[in-house]
Design an enzyme around this catalytic site. Structure first.
Site, PDB file in Angstrom:
ATOM      1  N   LYS A 183     -24.289 -62.342  23.537  1.00  0.00           N
ATOM      2  CA  LYS A 183     -25.064 -62.298  22.298  1.00  0.00           C
ATOM      3  C   LYS A 183     -26.016 -63.502  22.271  1.00  0.00           C
ATOM      4  O   LYS A 183     -27.069 -63.466  22.876  1.00  0.00           O
ATOM      5  CB  LYS A 183     -24.128 -62.241  21.091  1.00  0.00           C
ATOM      6  CG  LYS A 183     -23.352 -60.915  21.032  1.00  0.00           C
ATOM      7  CD  LYS A 183     -22.456 -60.826  19.842  1.00  0.00           C
ATOM      8  CE  LYS A 183     -21.868 -59.424  19.682  1.00  0.00           C
ATOM      9  NZ  LYS A 183     -21.045 -58.954  20.818  1.00  0.00           N
TER      10      LYS A 183
ATOM     11  N   SER B  24     -18.769 -58.783  11.958  1.00  0.00           N
ATOM     12  CA  SER B  24     -20.056 -58.275  12.409  1.00  0.00           C
ATOM     13  C   SER B  24     -20.609 -57.127  11.577  1.00  0.00           C
ATOM     14  O   SER B  24     -21.817 -56.889  11.591  1.00  0.00           O
ATOM     15  CB  SER B  24     -19.958 -57.826  13.874  1.00  0.00           C
ATOM     16  OG  SER B  24     -19.036 -56.763  14.014  1.00  0.00           O
TER      17      SER B  24
ATOM     18  N   HIS C 215     -19.824 -63.549  16.884  1.00  0.00           N
ATOM     19  CA  HIS C 215     -20.991 -63.562  15.992  1.00  0.00           C
ATOM     20  C   HIS C 215     -21.144 -64.904  15.290  1.00  0.00           C
ATOM     21  O   HIS C 215     -21.592 -64.984  14.143  1.00  0.00           O
ATOM     22  CB  HIS C 215     -20.892 -62.417  14.988  1.00  0.00           C
ATOM     23  CG  HIS C 215     -21.093 -61.072  15.613  1.00  0.00           C
ATOM     24  ND1 HIS C 215     -22.345 -60.532  15.822  1.00  0.00           N
ATOM     25  CD2 HIS C 215     -20.197 -60.189  16.133  1.00  0.00           C
ATOM     26  CE1 HIS C 215     -22.216 -59.351  16.410  1.00  0.00           C
ATOM     27  NE2 HIS C 215     -20.922 -59.123  16.613  1.00  0.00           N
TER      28      HIS C 215
END
Length: 419
Positions: free
Chosen positions: A265, A206, A234
């Site tokens: 996310k 990340s 991610h």
């Protein structure tokens, strides 16, 4: 650990003027000195207050007009998607605000089991288990799975939650250099004497926007009889042809044993994390994973939002396909302007600056031009590697991206980064 160091300093190494005072006054004195050191180093992190929904266009307290947000993990723009919001409202109405319980007492509802099954199906794994966050998923996995007879081999730049989770377990710990497959092989050779060997890596890192070489990792794991664990926070939702993550992107879905990821996310952006993998592993985690056993269940509204986000993703992956083109547009334009962008082909686009004060000051000047970005510095990234981390979302328009690049060019020239 840091808190313990502070307390020890408070009672043994406190400034001379503090020693004759009460314990609380000593502590305050030590804390203020520590905080002043952070300010002096230029690494102080302020929190800007958003007064609107999360999205590409937001409002920020104290800033007039609309702001373009280029630093959220809202990769697919689902945080404020109307269907996701409606699903959360429906779950709130039907199942209540919360469970007031952990899962094994009276905290499991049908929607929790349905979401776990949906996650397992999404990743083509046997089962899945929900946690309050992926930090908790990482904290719960290693201690429950690995014993003093086992070994874990971890990339040196793995996320803090993986590092902390590994610290909790009693397995033998090996750390290999970032993305260095020769060093991983050496460590695997050293670890042959242990019962189980688990290679642990982020799928996408990340802070740097680079992607783990999972083909090579899986090949080495097979050669040396190791298991592979990947943190996909991610990557889930937008990497790979259908957004399944780095294992899909690199064609090793059948070779990765365990996946941890997040609902906070790309998948709605609220909260929650999970582990998915072999059914027997998930069964063991339900019995032994401390963050699962001692944390309240995910709120129904969060479960409802995440479930709808997965539905939208599995029904149509067109939004996934738009990410690559937008990421390429930003990266290519920034590099053409003279900036150094870390990573490759990931919507995390770190603009490398080196100096912490420079990164913070440039981020402030970007906000004056209507662009919300944040400077990252030590201890979030290594000293001397401060940056502004830009994150591209599927709901950014080409005009949004071009405006962001132009603002960077103006601010870069203002600070002497660009000629």
């Amino acid at each position: 650990m840091w808190a313990g160091n502070v307390l020890r300093a408070a009672f043994s190494g406190a400034p001379r003027g503090c020693r004759a005072q009460s314990a609380l006054t000593q502590l305050r004195c030590v804390l203020e000195a520590e905080l002043e050191g952070i300010r002096g180093a230029g690494t102080w992190k302020s929190e800007r207050v958003i007064t609107s929904r999360q999205g590409p266009h937001i409002h920020v307290d104290g800033v007039s007009g609309g702001i373009l947000n280029f630093c959220a993990n809202n990769y697919l723009g689902l945080s404020s998607h109307p269907e996701v919001i409606q699903a959360g409202l429906q779950a709130l109405k039907e199942f209540g605000a919360g469970l007031s319980s952990v899962r094994f007492i009276c905290g499991t509802q049908s929607i929790h089991k349905n979401l776990e099954a949906k996650i397992a199906d999404f990743h083509q794994r046997e089962d899945a288990i929900l946690y309050p966050s992926c930090f908790d998923a990482n904290a719960g996995l290693f201690e429950a799975l690995l014993s003093p007879e086992d070994a874990v081999l971890s990339d040196e730049l793995n996320h803090a939650s993986i590092i902390d989770g590994i610290r909790l377990c009693k397995a033998h710990k090996y750390r290999y250099r970032h993305l260095d497959m020769a060093d991983l092989e050496t460590k695997l050779q050293e670890a042959q004497k242990h019962r189980l060997r688990l290679v642990a890596t982020d799928g996408a890192f990340s802070m740097d926007g680079d992607i783990a070489p999972l083909r090579e990792i899986c090949q080495l794991a097979s050669q040396y009889g190791a298991l592979v664990f990947v943190d996909e926070c991610h990557a889930t939702g937008f990497l790979g042809p259908t957004g399944r993550g780095t294992d899909e992107l690199l064609g090793v879905r059948d070779q990765v044993t365990i996946i941890n990821s997040t609902l906070g996310k790309a998948l709605g952006g609220a909260s929650g994390g999970y582990t998915t993998g072999p059914g027997s592993l998930v069964a063991l985690l339900r019995q032994r994973a401390r963050p699962y056993l001692f944390s309240n269940s995910l709120p129904p509204a969060v479960v409802g939002c995440a479930s709808k986000a997965l539905d939208l993703l599995m029904e149509n992956n067109a939004i996934v396909q738009s990410m690559a083109a937008k990421t390429h547009r930003f990266r290519s334009k920034m590099e053409a302007a003279g900036f150094t962008i870390s990573g490759t082909n990931h919507p995390i686009c770190p603009v490398m600056l080196g100096d912490a004060r420079l990164a913070s000051s440039m981020a402030d000047d970007m906000l004056k031009r209507g662009i919300f970005v944040i400077g990252f510095s030590y201890p979030v990234v290594p000293k001397g590697k401060a940056r502004i981390r830009v994150q591209i979302s599927a709901v950014h328009s080409e005009e949004d991206i071009d405006h962001c690049v132009q603002a960077f060019v103006e601010v870069g020239r203002l600070h002497g980064v660009l000629p």
